[in-house]
Design a protein around this motif. Structure first.
Motif, PDB file in Angstrom:
ATOM      1  N   ALA A  57       0.835  -1.203   0.000  1.00 35.63           N
ATOM      2  CA  ALA A  57       0.000   0.000   0.000  1.00 35.63           C
ATOM      3  C   ALA A  57       0.867   1.248   0.000  1.00 35.63           C
ATOM      4  CB  ALA A  57      -0.914  -0.012   1.217  1.00 35.63           C
ATOM      5  N   ALA A  58       1.963   1.227   0.743  1.00 35.03           N
ATOM      6  CA  ALA A  58       2.872   2.371   0.750  1.00 35.03           C
ATOM      7  C   ALA A  58       3.517   2.570  -0.609  1.00 35.03           C
ATOM      8  CB  ALA A  58       3.940   2.170   1.819  1.00 35.03           C
ATOM      9  N   ARG A  59       3.881   1.471  -1.274  1.00 34.73           N
ATOM     10  CA  ARG A  59       4.489   1.582  -2.606  1.00 34.73           C
ATOM     11  C   ARG A  59       3.473   2.084  -3.614  1.00 34.73           C
ATOM     12  NH1 ARG A  59       8.014  -3.341  -4.982  1.00 34.73           N
ATOM     13  NH2 ARG A  59       9.431  -2.423  -3.440  1.00 34.73           N
ATOM     14  N   ARG A  60       2.252   1.604  -3.503  1.00 33.56           N
ATOM     15  CA  ARG A  60       1.225   2.006  -4.454  1.00 33.56           C
ATOM     16  C   ARG A  60       0.910   3.497  -4.321  1.00 33.56           C
ATOM     17  NH1 ARG A  60      -1.601  -2.445  -3.867  1.00 33.56           N
ATOM     18  NH2 ARG A  60      -2.774  -1.596  -2.116  1.00 33.56           N
ATOM     19  N   ALA A  61       1.017   4.025  -3.087  1.00 33.86           N
ATOM     20  CA  ALA A  61       0.724   5.439  -2.863  1.00 33.86           C
ATOM     21  C   ALA A  61       1.742   6.339  -3.557  1.00 33.86           C
ATOM     22  CB  ALA A  61       0.704   5.736  -1.362  1.00 33.86           C
ATOM     23  N   GLY A  62       2.930   5.827  -3.835  1.00 28.26           N
ATOM     24  CA  GLY A  62       3.948   6.645  -4.486  1.00 28.26           C
ATOM     25  C   GLY A  62       4.022   6.461  -5.985  1.00 28.26           C
ATOM     26  N   VAL A  63       3.095   5.713  -6.550  1.00 30.06           N
ATOM     27  CA  VAL A  63       3.085   5.438  -7.992  1.00 30.06           C
ATOM     28  C   VAL A  63       1.858   6.095  -8.609  1.00 30.06           C
ATOM     29  CG1 VAL A  63       2.927   3.612  -9.738  1.00 30.06           C
ATOM     30  CG2 VAL A  63       4.329   3.269  -7.691  1.00 30.06           C
ATOM     31  N   PRO A  64       1.995   6.755  -9.769  1.00 32.40           N
ATOM     32  CA  PRO A  64       0.828   7.348 -10.436  1.00 32.40           C
ATOM     33  C   PRO A  64      -0.270   6.318 -10.666  1.00 32.40           C
ATOM     34  CG  PRO A  64       2.864   8.070 -11.489  1.00 32.40           C
ATOM     35  CD  PRO A  64       3.250   7.009 -10.499  1.00 32.40           C
ATOM     36  N   GLU A  65      -1.519   6.793 -10.660  1.00 31.34           N
ATOM     37  CA  GLU A  65      -2.662   5.888 -10.761  1.00 31.34           C
ATOM     38  C   GLU A  65      -2.659   5.078 -12.051  1.00 31.34           C
ATOM     39  OE1 GLU A  65      -6.241   8.036 -10.231  1.00 31.34           O
ATOM     40  OE2 GLU A  65      -5.806   8.656  -8.167  1.00 31.34           O
ATOM     41  N   ASP A  66      -2.097   5.636 -13.126  1.00 30.43           N
ATOM     42  CA  ASP A  66      -2.117   4.926 -14.402  1.00 30.43           C
ATOM     43  C   ASP A  66      -0.951   3.951 -14.539  1.00 30.43           C
ATOM     44  OD1 ASP A  66      -0.226   6.909 -14.426  1.00 30.43           O
ATOM     45  OD2 ASP A  66      -0.560   7.483 -16.526  1.00 30.43           O
ATOM     46  N   GLU A  67      -0.123   3.812 -13.500  1.00 29.56           N
ATOM     47  CA  GLU A  67       0.991   2.873 -13.533  1.00 29.56           C
ATOM     48  C   GLU A  67       0.766   1.784 -12.493  1.00 29.56           C
ATOM     49  OE1 GLU A  67       4.799   4.671 -13.186  1.00 29.56           O
ATOM     50  OE2 GLU A  67       4.389   6.251 -14.672  1.00 29.56           O
ATOM     51  N   ALA A 116       5.203  -2.594  -8.744  1.00 25.78           N
ATOM     52  CA  ALA A 116       5.744  -3.948  -8.658  1.00 25.78           C
ATOM     53  C   ALA A 116       5.422  -4.537  -7.293  1.00 25.78           C
ATOM     54  CB  ALA A 116       7.251  -3.910  -8.878  1.00 25.78           C
ATOM     55  N   PRO A 117       5.239  -5.842  -7.222  1.00 27.15           N
ATOM     56  CA  PRO A 117       4.912  -6.467  -5.936  1.00 27.15           C
ATOM     57  C   PRO A 117       6.096  -6.398  -4.973  1.00 27.15           C
ATOM     58  CG  PRO A 117       5.305  -8.139  -7.612  1.00 27.15           C
ATOM     59  CD  PRO A 117       5.293  -6.827  -8.327  1.00 27.15           C
ATOM     60  N   VAL A 118       5.793  -6.264  -3.691  1.00 27.16           N
ATOM     61  CA  VAL A 118       6.818  -6.283  -2.649  1.00 27.16           C
ATOM     62  C   VAL A 118       7.131  -7.728  -2.315  1.00 27.16           C
ATOM     63  CG1 VAL A 118       7.381  -5.632  -0.280  1.00 27.16           C
ATOM     64  CG2 VAL A 118       6.029  -4.088  -1.706  1.00 27.16           C
ATOM     65  N   GLU A 119       8.396  -8.080  -2.373  1.00 22.70           N
ATOM     66  CA  GLU A 119       8.797  -9.468  -2.168  1.00 22.70           C
ATOM     67  C   GLU A 119       9.681  -9.570  -0.924  1.00 22.70           C
ATOM     68  OE1 GLU A 119      10.731 -10.672  -5.703  1.00 22.70           O
ATOM     69  OE2 GLU A 119       8.940 -10.507  -6.979  1.00 22.70           O
ATOM     70  N   GLY A 120       9.173 -10.184   0.089  1.00 17.61           N
ATOM     71  CA  GLY A 120       9.953 -10.452   1.281  1.00 17.61           C
ATOM     72  C   GLY A 120       9.825  -9.372   2.338  1.00 17.61           C
ATOM     73  N   VAL A 121      10.077  -9.753   3.602  1.00 21.37           N
ATOM     74  CA  VAL A 121       9.914  -8.821   4.709  1.00 21.37           C
ATOM     75  C   VAL A 121      10.974  -7.732   4.699  1.00 21.37           C
ATOM     76  CG1 VAL A 121       8.737 -10.497   6.183  1.00 21.37           C
ATOM     77  CG2 VAL A 121      11.225 -10.378   6.220  1.00 21.37           C
ATOM     78  N   GLY A 122      12.184  -8.068   4.250  1.00 19.86           N
ATOM     79  CA  GLY A 122      13.231  -7.056   4.182  1.00 19.86           C
ATOM     80  C   GLY A 122      12.883  -5.950   3.216  1.00 19.86           C
ATOM     81  N   GLU A 123      12.407  -6.317   2.054  1.00 21.91           N
ATOM     82  CA  GLU A 123      11.990  -5.323   1.058  1.00 21.91           C
ATOM     83  C   GLU A 123      10.799  -4.526   1.570  1.00 21.91           C
ATOM     84  OE1 GLU A 123      10.380  -5.200  -3.573  1.00 21.91           O
ATOM     85  OE2 GLU A 123      11.598  -6.906  -2.871  1.00 21.91           O
ATOM     86  N   ALA A 124       9.929  -5.181   2.341  1.00 18.78           N
ATOM     87  CA  ALA A 124       8.763  -4.489   2.892  1.00 18.78           C
ATOM     88  C   ALA A 124       9.196  -3.400   3.868  1.00 18.78           C
ATOM     89  CB  ALA A 124       7.852  -5.485   3.587  1.00 18.78           C
ATOM     90  N   VAL A 125      10.153  -3.717   4.733  1.00 20.76           N
ATOM     91  CA  VAL A 125      10.636  -2.727   5.696  1.00 20.76           C
ATOM     92  C   VAL A 125      11.323  -1.573   4.963  1.00 20.76           C
ATOM     93  CG1 VAL A 125      12.295  -2.334   7.553  1.00 20.76           C
ATOM     94  CG2 VAL A 125      10.814  -4.332   7.614  1.00 20.76           C
ATOM     95  N   LEU A 126      12.098  -1.874   3.951  1.00 16.01           N
ATOM     96  CA  LEU A 126      12.742  -0.819   3.167  1.00 16.01           C
ATOM     97  C   LEU A 126      11.708   0.085   2.511  1.00 16.01           C
ATOM     98  CD1 LEU A 126      15.777  -2.534   1.387  1.00 16.01           C
ATOM     99  CD2 LEU A 126      15.856  -0.625   2.987  1.00 16.01           C
ATOM    100  N   GLU A 127      10.635  -0.499   2.035  1.00 11.90           N
ATOM    101  CA  GLU A 127       9.573   0.279   1.387  1.00 11.90           C
ATOM    102  C   GLU A 127       8.929   1.235   2.387  1.00 11.90           C
ATOM    103  OE1 GLU A 127       7.706   1.799  -1.683  1.00 11.90           O
ATOM    104  OE2 GLU A 127       8.991   0.020  -1.939  1.00 11.90           O
TER     105      GLU A 127
END
Length: 222
Positions: free
Chosen positions: A122-132, A135-146
């Motif tokens: 959800a945090a990643r999606r909030a930073g991406v334009p609506e028409d784009e 990418a899926p978040v893969e793994g807990v480490g990547e989630a924390v970085l996001e």
């Protein structure tokens, strides 16, 4: 006119002059905080007022409404680095510059990997334009970085229900050489945090998460 009266008149003129200079400095600063010229003009006005008040007291036993104490001009100069080696209101030169390093570690437990991934997505999606499409978040480490990136790198971004804080530690050190990120590989996880041979640990703060009574019972049962 006696010498004492002339001295009083001169002191009063000095108050008027420094008051005008202070007003001019305030106007020029236009609300700027900690302006050098305003502070120095304030010191001159303060000391001129103090001198006039003292002379008036000595001459006639009268006082002004100004309850002021003298300010040492040398200390005032040091306050703004205008003393020896300080230049005109700039930073004072220091033959022994000091660098402070703050190192922090904080551990977290992940109660639900799926919930953490959803929060990061959800945090990643909030930073991406609506028409784009994000990418899926893969793994807990990547989630924390996001989550950290979404919070501009602040650890407060990790204060979310999807992460349970564990113990942490903050260490403050005086270091001889500041951090040079270019000297470490991106995969080097320990080098940037390793103390140098001349570093001096000032102290450390141990962090313990606050647990409610129910949470403490669960923690003790584990």
């Amino acid at each position: 006119m006696t010498d004492q009266h002339a001295e009083l008149d001169a002191a009063l003129e000095r108050v008027i002059e420094t008051a005008r200079a202070h007003l001019a400095a305030v106007r020029a600063a236009n609300g700027r905080i900690d302006d050098d010229a305003v502070w120095q003009a304030y010191v001159e006005l303060n000391n001129a007022s103090f001198e006039y008040d003292e002379l008036l007291l000595d001459a006639f036993g009268e006082v002004t409404p100004w309850d002021v104490e003298a300010i040492d001009p040398d200390e005032a100069d040091e306050r703004f680095g205008a003393g020896p080696g300080g230049g005109d209101g700039g930073e004072p030169s220091d033959p022994h510059p000091m660098v402070l390093s703050v190192r922090q570690r904080r551990d977290y437990r992940v109660p639900s990997v799926a919930a953490l991934l959803r929060a990061a997505q959800a945090a990643r999606r909030a930073g991406v334009p609506e028409d784009e499409e994000s990418a899926p978040v893969e793994g807990v480490g990547e989630a924390v970085l996001e989550l950290l990136q979404a919070g501009d790198g602040s650890l407060s971004a990790l204060d979310v229900p999807e992460l349970e804080p564990l113990d942490g530690v903050v260490m403050v050190s005086e270091v001889a050489v500041p951090l040079d990120l270019e000297s470490f590989d991106d995969e080097d996880s320990s080098g940037p945090f390793a103390p140098g041979p001349d570093d001096r640990l000032v102290g450390r703060l141990d962090e313990h998460p606050f647990l409610s009574d129910a949470e403490e019972e669960i923690e003790q049962a584990r």
